[in-house]
Each structure stands twice: as C-alpha cells, then as structure tokens.
Design a protein around this motif. Structure first.
Motif, mmCIF file in Angstrom:
data_model
loop_
_atom_site.group_PDB
_atom_site.id
_atom_site.type_symbol
_atom_site.label_atom_id
_atom_site.label_comp_id
_atom_site.label_asym_id
_atom_site.label_seq_id
_atom_site.Cartn_x
_atom_site.Cartn_y
_atom_site.Cartn_z
ATOM 1 N N ALA A 99 0.839 -1.206 0.000
ATOM 2 C CA ALA A 99 0.000 0.000 0.000
ATOM 3 C C ALA A 99 0.872 1.254 0.000
ATOM 4 C CB ALA A 99 -0.937 -0.014 1.204
ATOM 5 N N ASN A 100 1.925 1.251 0.795
ATOM 6 C CA ASN A 100 2.852 2.387 0.807
ATOM 7 C C ASN A 100 3.516 2.577 -0.556
ATOM 8 O OD1 ASN A 100 2.685 3.445 3.521
ATOM 9 N ND2 ASN A 100 3.667 1.567 4.206
ATOM 10 N N LYS A 101 3.930 1.488 -1.169
ATOM 11 C CA LYS A 101 4.566 1.572 -2.496
ATOM 12 C C LYS A 101 3.595 2.118 -3.541
ATOM 13 C CE LYS A 101 7.693 -2.305 -1.639
ATOM 14 N NZ LYS A 101 7.947 -3.734 -1.916
ATOM 15 N N VAL A 102 2.335 1.712 -3.456
ATOM 16 C CA VAL A 102 1.335 2.194 -4.409
ATOM 17 C C VAL A 102 1.129 3.695 -4.252
ATOM 18 C CG1 VAL A 102 -1.120 2.107 -5.031
ATOM 19 C CG2 VAL A 102 0.169 -0.010 -4.718
ATOM 20 N N GLY A 103 1.016 4.160 -3.012
ATOM 21 C CA GLY A 103 0.853 5.596 -2.788
ATOM 22 C C GLY A 103 1.998 6.401 -3.364
ATOM 23 N N ILE A 104 3.213 5.943 -3.126
ATOM 24 C CA ILE A 104 4.397 6.636 -3.653
ATOM 25 C C ILE A 104 4.418 6.597 -5.176
ATOM 26 C CG2 ILE A 104 6.924 6.542 -3.780
ATOM 27 C CD1 ILE A 104 6.786 5.489 -0.803
ATOM 28 N N ALA A 105 4.082 5.432 -5.758
ATOM 29 C CA ALA A 105 4.076 5.294 -7.220
ATOM 30 C C ALA A 105 3.030 6.208 -7.855
ATOM 31 C CB ALA A 105 3.822 3.846 -7.617
ATOM 32 N N VAL A 122 -1.963 3.948 1.966
ATOM 33 C CA VAL A 122 -1.828 4.409 0.583
ATOM 34 C C VAL A 122 -2.028 5.923 0.505
ATOM 35 C CG1 VAL A 122 -4.226 4.004 -0.185
ATOM 36 C CG2 VAL A 122 -2.360 3.815 -1.815
ATOM 37 N N ALA A 123 -2.973 6.458 1.275
ATOM 38 C CA ALA A 123 -3.233 7.904 1.240
ATOM 39 C C ALA A 123 -2.087 8.700 1.859
ATOM 40 C CB ALA A 123 -4.540 8.221 1.962
ATOM 41 N N ARG A 124 -1.602 8.243 3.010
ATOM 42 C CA ARG A 124 -0.493 8.942 3.668
ATOM 43 C C ARG A 124 0.756 8.942 2.800
ATOM 44 N NH1 ARG A 124 -2.801 7.213 8.244
ATOM 45 N NH2 ARG A 124 -1.806 5.188 8.149
ATOM 46 N N SER A 125 1.081 7.791 2.224
ATOM 47 C CA SER A 125 2.299 7.708 1.422
ATOM 48 C C SER A 125 2.175 8.553 0.159
ATOM 49 C CB SER A 125 2.642 6.256 1.093
ATOM 50 O OG SER A 125 1.620 5.648 0.335
ATOM 51 N N ALA A 126 1.007 8.589 -0.464
ATOM 52 C CA ALA A 126 0.812 9.437 -1.644
ATOM 53 C C ALA A 126 0.934 10.906 -1.268
ATOM 54 C CB ALA A 126 -0.548 9.161 -2.281
ATOM 55 N N HIS A 127 0.309 11.291 -0.175
ATOM 56 C CA HIS A 127 0.349 12.686 0.271
ATOM 57 C C HIS A 127 1.780 13.106 0.639
ATOM 58 C CE1 HIS A 127 -0.860 16.429 2.136
ATOM 59 N NE2 HIS A 127 -0.273 16.050 3.259
ATOM 60 N N GLN A 128 2.469 12.262 1.393
ATOM 61 C CA GLN A 128 3.833 12.588 1.826
ATOM 62 C C GLN A 128 4.807 12.649 0.649
ATOM 63 O OE1 GLN A 128 4.503 9.600 4.831
ATOM 64 N NE2 GLN A 128 3.222 10.665 6.334
ATOM 65 N N ALA A 129 4.480 11.963 -0.445
ATOM 66 C CA ALA A 129 5.329 11.997 -1.638
ATOM 67 C C ALA A 129 4.930 13.138 -2.576
ATOM 68 C CB ALA A 129 5.262 10.660 -2.368
ATOM 69 N N GLY A 130 4.015 13.993 -2.110
ATOM 70 C CA GLY A 130 3.628 15.164 -2.891
ATOM 71 C C GLY A 130 2.486 14.943 -3.848
ATOM 72 N N GLY A 131 1.771 13.840 -3.686
ATOM 73 C CA GLY A 131 0.675 13.523 -4.598
ATOM 74 C C GLY A 131 -0.623 14.213 -4.254
ATOM 75 N N ASP A 132 -1.506 14.242 -5.232
ATOM 76 C CA ASP A 132 -2.859 14.780 -5.087
ATOM 77 C C ASP A 132 -3.744 13.638 -4.592
ATOM 78 O OD1 ASP A 132 -5.122 16.319 -5.262
ATOM 79 O OD2 ASP A 132 -5.149 16.428 -7.454
ATOM 80 N N VAL A 133 -4.455 13.865 -3.490
ATOM 81 C CA VAL A 133 -5.255 12.806 -2.868
ATOM 82 C C VAL A 133 -6.663 13.323 -2.614
ATOM 83 C CG1 VAL A 133 -5.500 11.275 -0.857
ATOM 84 C CG2 VAL A 133 -3.212 11.854 -1.728
ATOM 85 N N LEU A 134 -7.653 12.520 -2.992
ATOM 86 C CA LEU A 134 -9.052 12.832 -2.706
ATOM 87 C C LEU A 134 -9.670 11.662 -1.968
ATOM 88 C CD1 LEU A 134 -11.681 14.476 -2.950
ATOM 89 C CD2 LEU A 134 -12.044 13.350 -5.181
ATOM 90 N N GLY A 135 -10.110 11.912 -0.732
ATOM 91 C CA GLY A 135 -10.822 10.910 0.045
ATOM 92 C C GLY A 135 -12.314 11.160 -0.015
ATOM 93 N N ILE A 136 -13.086 10.105 -0.132
ATOM 94 C CA ILE A 136 -14.549 10.216 -0.171
ATOM 95 C C ILE A 136 -15.099 9.394 0.978
ATOM 96 C CG2 ILE A 136 -16.617 9.808 -1.552
ATOM 97 C CD1 ILE A 136 -14.691 10.139 -4.030
ATOM 98 N N MET A 137 -15.694 10.084 1.940
ATOM 99 C CA MET A 137 -16.036 9.457 3.214
ATOM 100 C C MET A 137 -17.519 9.611 3.548
ATOM 101 S SD MET A 137 -15.238 7.900 5.999
ATOM 102 C CE MET A 137 -13.471 7.877 6.189
ATOM 103 N N PRO A 138 -18.213 8.510 3.801
ATOM 104 C CA PRO A 138 -19.580 8.615 4.328
ATOM 105 C C PRO A 138 -19.541 9.223 5.729
ATOM 106 C CG PRO A 138 -19.132 6.409 3.480
ATOM 107 C CD PRO A 138 -17.821 7.135 3.540
ATOM 108 N N GLU A 139 -20.456 10.125 5.998
ATOM 109 C CA GLU A 139 -20.450 10.850 7.267
ATOM 110 C C GLU A 139 -20.439 9.920 8.472
ATOM 111 O OE1 GLU A 139 -23.899 13.170 6.430
ATOM 112 O OE2 GLU A 139 -22.772 14.611 5.218
ATOM 113 N N PHE A 140 -21.178 8.804 8.401
ATOM 114 C CA PHE A 140 -21.287 7.927 9.569
ATOM 115 C C PHE A 140 -19.995 7.158 9.872
ATOM 116 C CE2 PHE A 140 -22.061 4.819 6.293
ATOM 117 C CZ PHE A 140 -21.681 3.601 6.834
#
Length: 194
Positions: free
Chosen positions: A22-28, A49-67
């Motif tokens: 997951a970390n490798k995917v985020g960085i890639a 995957v989100a943390r590693s993408a963000h820390q590597a300078g990537g654009d990240v969009l999370g979609i979260m149900p309120e509950f």
C-alpha cells in the motif's frame, strides 16, 4: 492527470507485506503524477496508501460517508468530500476516477470491485481495473471470476477485463496501456438458455 481509485482494506491484515505494498502504491501514484481517489479512511491499507501518496507530494481525494468519519479516522491532511452513505461514496469514487487498483481488503473491497466489474460487463464503462498483490491474496477471487466464464455465466470476452499485477509499476503500466488501447466491446448479450 489520471485519477486512479484504490479499493483496499481499512485494516492492515495479518501479512505486513500488504501494508508495505500500500505504501509503495501511494508513492508510485504520487511520483507518476496520478491523483489518488480512495475511501477516505486513515486506518489500515486505506490510510497507508493515502499517507504515502500525500507525503510523496501527490494529489489525494478521500470520499467518506459521514457515519464512518470517526470509525475509519479520516485523515486531516488530505482533501475529503463527505457523502451521506455508502452508495454515494461508490458513485463519487467511480465518477472521479479513470481506473481502479484493488489492493488486499475484505468484503467491502470485494463489493466495490465486483460492482465496477459488473458495470464493465454491462458495457457501462471502459475504465480498467487491476487486482494488485504480491502474495497471491487475490488468486482465489481471480480464479472464481474465470470460473463464471467456464460455467457459462459470463462470456469469454469477460476474461479481457480481468487484470492482475504484482507490483505498483506493473499495475500502472497495465492501466496506461488499457486507457490508450481500450477493449473492443461486443454488443451486450445476456445468454438466453432456458
């Protein structure tokens, strides 16, 4: 920029190789200038995957149900869109994405994946989906999908939509190729065997 949705578990699983992948995917994704679209949680493979993408300078969009905000520990450092329920989450993840990578996960990951494959089977889209693991985790599911073809519940052409990879690079290369060279779709034909 290609937007790639990653479906994966909100828990780490038992094998530490899953979290490492997951970390490798985020960085890639970040280094390849792809936007990560994901379910918005901060736990397990999803958070990795989100943390590693963000820390590597990537654009990240999370979609979260309120509950699920408290349950899945939304990451505060990345952009999120809050939606009312799971159905809205899946629709927005689909709408915001050009392709899908499926990392190890549980029943929720499977449900999202099967729906995307079902829509593809119905000729509703041509967005590639790739199962990605380096441990054989998805092998039984991939065999099961081929079993539906062998047993006559899906056409032979469905096999062209079942893709797997063992590295992030391989998955992204496959996605780029499929986006550039989409499958030729046969007209929708529901087998009529009564």
């Amino acid at each position: 920029m290609t937007s790639i949705c990653v479906f994966c578990g909100a828990s780490p699983g038992r094998d530490p190789k899953h979290m490492a992948l997951a970390n490798k995917v985020g960085i890639a994704l970040a280094t390849g200038k792809h936007r990560l679209v994901y379910g918005g949680g901060g736990l397990g493979l999803m958070g990795a995957v989100a943390r590693s993408a963000h820390q590597a300078g990537g654009d990240v969009l999370g979609i979260m149900p309120e509950f699920l905000t408290e349950v899945e520990k939304t990451l505060t450092d990345v952009e999120h869109r809050m939606v009312p329920d799971m159905h809205a989450r899946k629709i927005m993840m689909y709408d915001e994405s050009d392709a899908f990578i499926v990392l190890p996960g549980g029943i929720g990951t499977l449900e999202e994946t099967i729906e995307i494959l079902s829509w593809m089977r119905l000729n509703l889209h041509e967005k590639p989906l790739v199962f990605l693991d380096d441990t054989g985790y998805w092998d039984p599911i991939i065999r099961g999908l081929h079993h539906t073809i062998d047993e006559g519940f899906a056409p032979e052409s469905f096999a062209k939509d079942i893709h797997s990879a063992s590295t992030a690079h391989e998955a992204l290369t496959l996605i780029a190729d499929k986006i550039a060279n989409p499958n030729t779709r046969e007209p929708l034909n529901i087998h009529d065997k009564v």
